[in-house]
Design a protein around this motif. Structure first.
Motif, short mmCIF file in Angstrom:
data_model
loop_
_atom_site.label_atom_id
_atom_site.label_comp_id
_atom_site.label_asym_id
_atom_site.label_seq_id
_atom_site.Cartn_x
_atom_site.Cartn_y
_atom_site.Cartn_z
N LEU A 147 0.84 -1.20 0.00
CA LEU A 147 0.00 0.00 0.00
C LEU A 147 0.87 1.25 0.00
CD1 LEU A 147 -2.67 -1.04 2.67
CD2 LEU A 147 -2.93 -1.08 0.18
N GLN A 148 0.49 2.24 -0.79
CA GLN A 148 1.28 3.47 -0.87
C GLN A 148 1.28 4.22 0.45
OE1 GLN A 148 -0.18 5.77 -4.19
NE2 GLN A 148 0.87 4.50 -5.72
N ASP A 149 0.18 4.18 1.16
CA ASP A 149 0.09 4.87 2.46
C ASP A 149 0.15 3.87 3.60
OD1 ASP A 149 -2.31 3.67 1.88
OD2 ASP A 149 -3.56 5.30 2.66
N GLY A 150 0.92 2.79 3.43
CA GLY A 150 0.97 1.72 4.42
C GLY A 150 1.44 2.17 5.79
N HIS A 151 2.27 3.23 5.83
CA HIS A 151 2.78 3.70 7.12
C HIS A 151 1.68 4.26 8.01
CE1 HIS A 151 2.79 7.27 4.54
NE2 HIS A 151 2.67 7.97 5.63
N HIS A 152 0.54 4.62 7.42
CA HIS A 152 -0.57 5.15 8.22
C HIS A 152 -1.19 4.07 9.11
CE1 HIS A 152 -0.36 8.98 6.28
NE2 HIS A 152 -0.72 8.52 5.10
#
Length: 349
Positions: free
Chosen positions: A68-73
């Motif tokens: 996921l591109q925003d996996g760090h969220h």
């Protein structure tokens, strides 16, 4: 991930079947045919291990979450628990020359540790994409792609083993704990955290009530977890001494049930039990959302999701460790001790 370990060190600690792969930093892949698998099977042989979880599905879930591109969220829970595990490492007043992080993923523990505490680190995970996103750390780290159920390391290798939010997906938890004890050096310590039996009870109850009402029965949608009452016995049976087990709760508030389930997917924490139900009907989800808000909703309209975190500390036995006194060696009885706080007649007068 900074630094690396020398080839001589890697050859001494890893089995001969370890294959290098293209990945930032120091990195290895362990193939299923290597001696790590044999070591794991040795601990499991002769025991009726329950095959509850689909490990291949869990690997796919974690790889998908890591893509996921925003996996760090979605790392907020792992970051918080990793910090609390690191705090427990700091509570032990010693330096660990070589440590192992089992199922460490993006290295949520090591980012909170310094080189003064852990000098070198091995980090394993079942997900290759997750390992490629390992966070920066001042500790020289070597990543190993390996299943947590089969540790590919030799006996008496590590001074410290840590694990955070990984062991609850293990089919043979007693066997995994025995393997951890096996790879620890004498007087080495294991510090771990895993989710407990009361985790996501709000979601579990809401789905069961909604499914029973709409479909006349329910299927498990939340994975089974270990109860805290069993954890101490499992550690003792694995050969650990000087045990410590404690519970913590982390409660996160979400706008609704869809957000809860979306974040679980983003964490790679979706159910991977073999008997899971693949799909939920739309009407059932809507009913569960209504039940969730009615039973557990806050005044501001949000709903809570509770994560019960079980922390465990166990030591590999060593002759230098304090031992309990022998049975019958006491020099005073409980009756004598109870009188110590009672004033005599002379003192009363």
């Amino acid at each position: 991930m900074s630094g690396g370990l020398s080839r001589r060190v890697l050859q001494r600690l890893l089995p001969s079947g370890t294959v290098p792969a293209a990945c930032p930093g120091s990195w290895s892949r362990v193939t299923p045919s290597c001696c790590g698998l044999q070591a794991g099977l040795r601990f499991m042989s002769g025991r009726g291990t329950m095959n509850v979880f689909n490990r291949e599905m869990k690997k796919k879930q974690k790889n998908w979450a890591a893509s996921l591109q925003d996996g760090h969220h979605y790392d907020y829970l792992r970051d918080e628990v990793g910090l609390r595990v690191a705090d427990r490492v700091y509570d032990i007043a010693r330096t660990f020359p070589l440590a192992l992080d089992i199922g460490g993923g993006k290295s949520h523990i090591a980012e909170h540790l310094s080189k003064d505490v852990v000098e070198r680190l091995f980090l394993t995970d079942i997900s290759e994409k997750t390992l490629k996103q390992t966070k920066q750390s001042e500790i020289p780290t070597h990543c190993v792609l390996a299943d947590e159920e089969f540790l590919p390391f030799k006996e008496n290798t590590f001074d410290l083993v840590v694990s955070s939010l990984s062991l609850h997906w293990i089919n043979d938890l007693p066997g995994a704990l025995r393997q951890i004890q096996h790879v620890l050096k004498p007087d080495g310590v294991f510090i771990g955290a895993m989710v407990g039996g009361e985790t996501l009870y709000e979601l579990r109850c809401s789905l069961q009530l909604a499914e029973t009402e709409r479909e006349g029965g329910f299927s498990p949608h939340v994975s089974p977890y270990t109860a805290v009452t069993d954890l101490g016995n499992l550690l003792g049976q694995a050969g650990f001494s000087m045990l410590t087990v404690d519970i913590d709760e982390v409660q996160v508030h979400y706008p609704g049930i869809i957000e809860v389930m979306t974040d679980l997917q983003g964490m790679g924490e979706s159910n991977c039990a073999w008997n899971r139900r693949m799909l939920l009907h739309r009407d059932t989800i809507l009913a569960a959302a209504a039940v969730y808000k009615e039973m557990y909703g806050s005044e501001d309209g949000s709903i809570p999701a509770t994560f019960e975190i079980l922390y465990m500390i166990g030591w590999k036995p060593h002759e230098s460790q304090a031992k309990p006194a022998k049975r019958g060696s006491a020099t005073a009885s409980f009756a004598d001790l109870s009188k110590m706080g009672t004033p005599t007649d002379a003192e009363k007068s």
